[in-house]
Design an enzyme around this catalytic site. Sequence first.
Site, PDB file in Angstrom:
ATOM      1  N   ASN A  87      18.494  84.329 -32.365  1.00 34.71           N
ATOM      2  CA  ASN A  87      18.372  83.365 -31.406  1.00 34.71           C
ATOM      3  C   ASN A  87      16.855  83.244 -31.263  1.00 34.71           C
ATOM      4  O   ASN A  87      15.951  83.875 -30.627  1.00 34.71           O
ATOM      5  CB  ASN A  87      19.035  83.831 -30.066  1.00 34.71           C
ATOM      6  CG  ASN A  87      18.569  82.754 -28.908  1.00 34.71           C
ATOM      7  OD1 ASN A  87      18.373  81.729 -29.207  1.00 34.71           O
ATOM      8  ND2 ASN A  87      19.135  83.154 -27.795  1.00 34.71           N
TER       9      ASN A  87
ATOM     10  N   LYS B 230      15.398  81.051 -29.705  1.00 26.76           N
ATOM     11  CA  LYS B 230      15.024  80.317 -28.303  1.00 26.76           C
ATOM     12  C   LYS B 230      14.172  79.411 -28.539  1.00 26.76           C
ATOM     13  O   LYS B 230      14.244  78.412 -29.433  1.00 26.76           O
ATOM     14  CB  LYS B 230      14.416  81.317 -27.422  1.00 26.76           C
ATOM     15  CG  LYS B 230      15.371  82.874 -27.312  1.00 26.76           C
ATOM     16  CD  LYS B 230      14.796  83.607 -26.467  1.00 26.76           C
ATOM     17  CE  LYS B 230      15.844  85.062 -26.373  1.00 26.76           C
ATOM     18  NZ  LYS B 230      15.759  85.757 -25.176  1.00 26.76           N
TER      19      LYS B 230
ATOM     20  N   HIS C 158      24.712  81.559 -22.754  1.00 29.59           N
ATOM     21  CA  HIS C 158      23.592  82.587 -22.908  1.00 29.59           C
ATOM     22  C   HIS C 158      23.019  82.761 -21.511  1.00 29.59           C
ATOM     23  O   HIS C 158      23.025  81.787 -20.601  1.00 29.59           O
ATOM     24  CB  HIS C 158      22.282  81.975 -23.777  1.00 29.59           C
ATOM     25  CG  HIS C 158      21.199  83.122 -24.020  1.00 29.59           C
ATOM     26  ND1 HIS C 158      20.621  83.386 -23.047  1.00 29.59           N
ATOM     27  CD2 HIS C 158      21.216  84.006 -24.888  1.00 29.59           C
ATOM     28  CE1 HIS C 158      19.513  84.352 -23.626  1.00 29.59           C
ATOM     29  NE2 HIS C 158      20.052  84.766 -24.678  1.00 29.59           N
TER      30      HIS C 158
ATOM     31  N   GLU D 264      20.254  83.043 -19.986  1.00 31.92           N
ATOM     32  CA  GLU D 264      19.076  82.026 -19.844  1.00 31.92           C
ATOM     33  C   GLU D 264      19.647  80.645 -19.242  1.00 31.92           C
ATOM     34  O   GLU D 264      19.301  80.034 -18.455  1.00 31.92           O
ATOM     35  CB  GLU D 264      18.240  81.903 -20.851  1.00 31.92           C
ATOM     36  CG  GLU D 264      17.331  83.343 -21.005  1.00 31.92           C
ATOM     37  CD  GLU D 264      16.880  83.712 -22.525  1.00 31.92           C
ATOM     38  OE1 GLU D 264      16.773  82.629 -23.314  1.00 31.92           O
ATOM     39  OE2 GLU D 264      16.330  84.729 -22.408  1.00 31.92           O
TER      40      GLU D 264
ATOM     41  N   SER E  26      17.238  93.113 -26.524  1.00 31.54           N
ATOM     42  CA  SER E  26      16.047  93.955 -27.211  1.00 31.54           C
ATOM     43  C   SER E  26      16.820  94.871 -28.640  1.00 31.54           C
ATOM     44  O   SER E  26      16.275  95.876 -28.769  1.00 31.54           O
ATOM     45  CB  SER E  26      15.577  95.050 -26.217  1.00 31.54           C
ATOM     46  OG  SER E  26      14.959  94.176 -25.249  1.00 31.54           O
TER      47      SER E  26
HETATM   48  C1  PEP Z   1      18.805  87.009 -26.920  1.00 31.25           C
HETATM   49  O1  PEP Z   1      18.286  86.123 -26.193  1.00 31.25           O
HETATM   50  O2  PEP Z   1      20.037  86.628 -26.855  1.00 31.25           O
HETATM   51  C2  PEP Z   1      18.255  88.454 -26.998  1.00 31.25           C
HETATM   52  C3  PEP Z   1      19.133  89.356 -27.058  1.00 31.25           C
HETATM   53  O3  PEP Z   1      16.821  88.521 -26.921  1.00 31.25           O
HETATM   54  P1  PEP Z   1      15.859  89.838 -27.195  1.00 31.25           P
HETATM   55  O4  PEP Z   1      16.592  90.193 -28.488  1.00 31.25           O
HETATM   56  O5  PEP Z   1      14.540  89.185 -27.222  1.00 31.25           O
HETATM   57  O6  PEP Z   1      16.194  90.807 -26.025  1.00 31.25           O
END
Ligand code: PEP
Length: 268
Positions: free
Chosen positions: A8, A10, A113, A115, A229
């Site tokens: 992703n 983003k 998501h 966000e 993460s």
């Molecule tokens: C995400 O935005 O779906 C995500 C898992 O981000 P990150 O891996 O940076 O935590």
Amino acid sequence: MKKLIAGNWKMNGSLVANELLVSELLAGIKLAGGAPACDVAVCVPTPYLAQLTGLINRPFLSQKDDIAGKNTARSAIELGAQDISAQASGAYTGEVSGGMLKDFGVRYAIVGHSERRAYHGESSQTVALKTKAALAAGITPIVCVGETLAEREAGQTEAVVKRQLAAVIHDNGHCISEIVVAYEPVWAIGTGKTATPEQAQQVHAVLRAQLNAASSAAKQRVRILYGGSMNAQNAKELLAQPDIDGGLIGGASLKAADFLKIIAAAGE
Ligand code: PEP
């Protein structure tokens, strides 16, 4: 079940940066034998879909196919969007429909998501409708669910994720086996704090049971990804859990070397 590793991106990238990242990914995949043991996708910002379609398919086309404009060869990387409209067309300024995404070879769309739930007020009902729109367009929705830190600390994790998934099942029961689910604890996204493999597995097992109860076709078919993460260091242990069928990866998907290590971990 074949695992799925989806990046992703983003709101990151540029024409120049995307070209470099994708060429590094394709070179790394080629070096590792050319056919990853898992499915691989990148979910990119909408303006770059056209560029990405070209980038991920070009190296796999023969010169003859290229000249004929045929796009039949399948790349090792598939294309995803980060959102999709619940509507098919019409007066919805700023929205992008499933049909439009399909025009650019989109295979997956992230839906709900955290966000988008947090910054754009998307409710579980909206997420259910977007899931329906994706399925109607022949796009596989990656439906995100996950609890906040406050909800986890209040012992509400299971109730929250079950409620979020229930809304999607309610509106899409007949084709629920066609979705992908991503468990993404909100407190683990972009924070460097990962759920332990045990914490993740526990929630994945709950989601699996809910999907299995909803549809016999969903059994052994719906992939449940972990996101939050995930990185080159922790991927192997997370992906070894029985109900973790892949990963949705934010930050680490922007670094070719890290994303390639996660792809490799999914094949082990
Ligand atoms: C995400 O935005 O779906 C995500 C898992 O981000 P990150 O891996 O940076 O935590």
